[in-house]
Write a protein that holds these residues in place. Sequence first.
Motif, PDB file in Angstrom:
ATOM      1  N   ASP A   1     119.272 -26.482  89.073  1.00 26.47           N
ATOM      2  CA  ASP A   1     118.862 -25.219  89.673  1.00 26.47           C
ATOM      3  C   ASP A   1     120.033 -24.244  89.565  1.00 26.47           C
ATOM      4  O   ASP A   1     121.041 -24.528  88.905  1.00 26.47           O
ATOM      5  CB  ASP A   1     118.397 -25.426  91.115  1.00 26.47           C
ATOM      6  N   ARG A   2     119.909 -23.096  90.209  1.00 27.86           N
ATOM      7  CA  ARG A   2     120.996 -22.123  90.113  1.00 27.86           C
ATOM      8  C   ARG A   2     122.288 -22.674  90.694  1.00 27.86           C
ATOM      9  O   ARG A   2     123.381 -22.382  90.197  1.00 27.86           O
ATOM     10  CB  ARG A   2     120.602 -20.820  90.814  1.00 27.86           C
TER      11      ARG A   2
ATOM     12  N   GLU B   1     115.836 -22.337  79.959  1.00 22.82           N
ATOM     13  CA  GLU B   1     115.509 -21.735  81.250  1.00 22.82           C
ATOM     14  C   GLU B   1     114.005 -21.679  81.453  1.00 22.82           C
ATOM     15  O   GLU B   1     113.258 -21.266  80.561  1.00 22.82           O
ATOM     16  CB  GLU B   1     116.108 -20.332  81.330  1.00 22.82           C
TER      17      GLU B   1
ATOM     18  N   GLY C   1     109.166 -22.679  90.256  1.00 22.11           N
ATOM     19  CA  GLY C   1     110.539 -22.295  90.580  1.00 22.11           C
ATOM     20  C   GLY C   1     111.363 -21.923  89.363  1.00 22.11           C
ATOM     21  O   GLY C   1     110.887 -21.873  88.222  1.00 22.11           O
ATOM     22  N   HIS C   2     112.635 -21.651  89.634  1.00 19.62           N
ATOM     23  CA  HIS C   2     113.607 -21.242  88.619  1.00 19.62           C
ATOM     24  C   HIS C   2     114.549 -22.412  88.365  1.00 19.62           C
ATOM     25  O   HIS C   2     115.247 -22.864  89.272  1.00 19.62           O
ATOM     26  CB  HIS C   2     114.392 -20.030  89.126  1.00 19.62           C
ATOM     27  N   ARG C   3     114.569 -22.904  87.147  1.00 19.13           N
ATOM     28  CA  ARG C   3     115.350 -24.100  86.842  1.00 19.13           C
ATOM     29  C   ARG C   3     115.737 -24.113  85.374  1.00 19.13           C
ATOM     30  O   ARG C   3     115.259 -23.301  84.578  1.00 19.13           O
ATOM     31  CB  ARG C   3     114.557 -25.364  87.202  1.00 19.13           C
TER      32      ARG C   3
ATOM     33  N   ARG D   1     121.910 -32.524  90.151  1.00 18.41           N
ATOM     34  CA  ARG D   1     120.799 -32.461  89.209  1.00 18.41           C
ATOM     35  C   ARG D   1     119.698 -33.393  89.678  1.00 18.41           C
ATOM     36  O   ARG D   1     119.891 -34.219  90.563  1.00 18.41           O
ATOM     37  CB  ARG D   1     121.260 -32.876  87.815  1.00 18.41           C
TER      38      ARG D   1
ATOM     39  N   THR E   1     108.469 -29.848  83.584  1.00 21.60           N
ATOM     40  CA  THR E   1     109.562 -28.977  83.156  1.00 21.60           C
ATOM     41  C   THR E   1     109.778 -29.080  81.659  1.00 21.60           C
ATOM     42  O   THR E   1     110.003 -28.070  80.980  1.00 21.60           O
ATOM     43  CB  THR E   1     110.853 -29.324  83.908  1.00 21.60           C
TER      44      THR E   1
END
Length: 386
Positions: free
Chosen positions: A9-10, A187, A193-195, A214, A221
Motif C-alpha cells: 500500500d502507500r 499500480e 483500494g489503492h495498491r 506487504r 490484484t
Amino acid sequence: MTDPDAVLDRGGLDALVRVLKRRGRTVIGPTLRDRAIVLAELDSADELPYGWGVEAEAGRYRVRRRQDEAAFAHSAGPQSWKSFLHPRRVRQWTADRDADGGMTVREEEPAGVSYAFLGVRPCDLRAVRILDRVTTGGRYRDPAYDARRSGAFLIAAECTEPGATCFCVSMGSGPAVDAGYDLALTEVVDRDGHRFLCRSGSEEGAAVLAELPRRGADDATRTAAAGAVSRAAERMGRSMPPVDLRALMRDTLEADRWDDVTSRCLSCGNCTMVCPTCFCTTTEDITDLTGDHAERWRRWDSCYDLDFTLLHGGPVRATPRSRYRQWLTHKIGTWHDQFGSSGCVGCGRCIVWCPTGIDLTEEAHALHREATEKAQRDAGERGTAR
C-alpha cells in the motif's frame, strides 16, 4: 527468500524509500515541481506526484489534477534517467602549474554515488539498457557512466496510462516490463483500494521486498494489474508504420519528405537533449585568469549543432536537412548496425519538447507513404513499357 510478488500500500511504498536510504542509496523519483513532473532526489514517497497526470501533445506539455491519487499515472516528463547516469557535464581532469613551471594533471575520480531509481517506465528501462550497450558494452568503457550505473537499484513502474505521444508498443519497449529491474511495480486504483503489485527481479530486489510491510499477492490484484497494462497497450497515442524501419530509413534517403520536415526544424537540438538514449558529447577546456589552473569538461552535444561535424574544410552536415536526416536515420536505422538494436524506445519526449511540434512517427509514416507511392508509380511505368 520472500514470495516473488506481493502487494504494497502507500505505507509500503514509503517504507521502500526508507529501506533504500538506510542501505545508503540516493533515491531518485518523479515529483511535481515547476509545473512539470520531474525527476529529483526523494526524502520520502510522500513527494511522489500522487493525484497528478499530464496532458502532452506535439510541442505541448501540461500537468493536470487527476480524479484519483495515482502516483505513476503520467507519461514521460522532460527528463530521463540519462540525466543521472550520463550527466550534462562531467569534469575529466584538472591541471595546476607547479613551482618549477611544469603542470600536474589529476584525473577526475568517478562519482561514488549509489542510486536507487524509483518509477522507471518500461521505455526508460529499455533506454538504460541501450545506454549500457553504448557506453560500457564495447571495447571502450565510459568510467563516469560505469561508476553511476554499477550497482544502481532499478524500480520499474509498468505503464497503465500512456500519453498522447507514446508509442512504446511499436518499439517493443512497453507498456509491460520484461527484464532488467530489481523491483517492478504495477499500480492499481479501483474499488478495492489503492495498491501496488510488486515483484522482484533480482536477489537484492527480493531482499528489499522482504523488509517491507506487504501482503501476499491475490488473484484479484494480479488480474487488475494485468488488465491495466493490457489496456494501456491498446491506448497508445502514436504508432510507427508496421514496416522494417531500418530498411525504410535506408531506402528513403533522397525522399522529398526530408525537405518538408526540415523546413519546420529549428536545429535547436531539443529532441536530442530530452531523448533518453542520445549520448553524444564534446569536450571543452577552461582556465582561470592566471593560467595556473586548467580543467577539461565533457558535456552533452547534439548532431543538430553546426559544429558537431566541423572539420578543417567546414561542417560535414551544413544544412538542417542533412542534420535532421542524420538524427532520424541513425536513431531508428543505422543504430542497429552500431549497437544491435533501435535507438528509439517510443517514449515520445522528442515530440512533446520540439518547439515546432515535429513528430518522428508522422515523419516515418510520411516516408513510408512516399516510398509506397514511388514503388507503385515505378511498377506502373514498367507495366506500360512492356
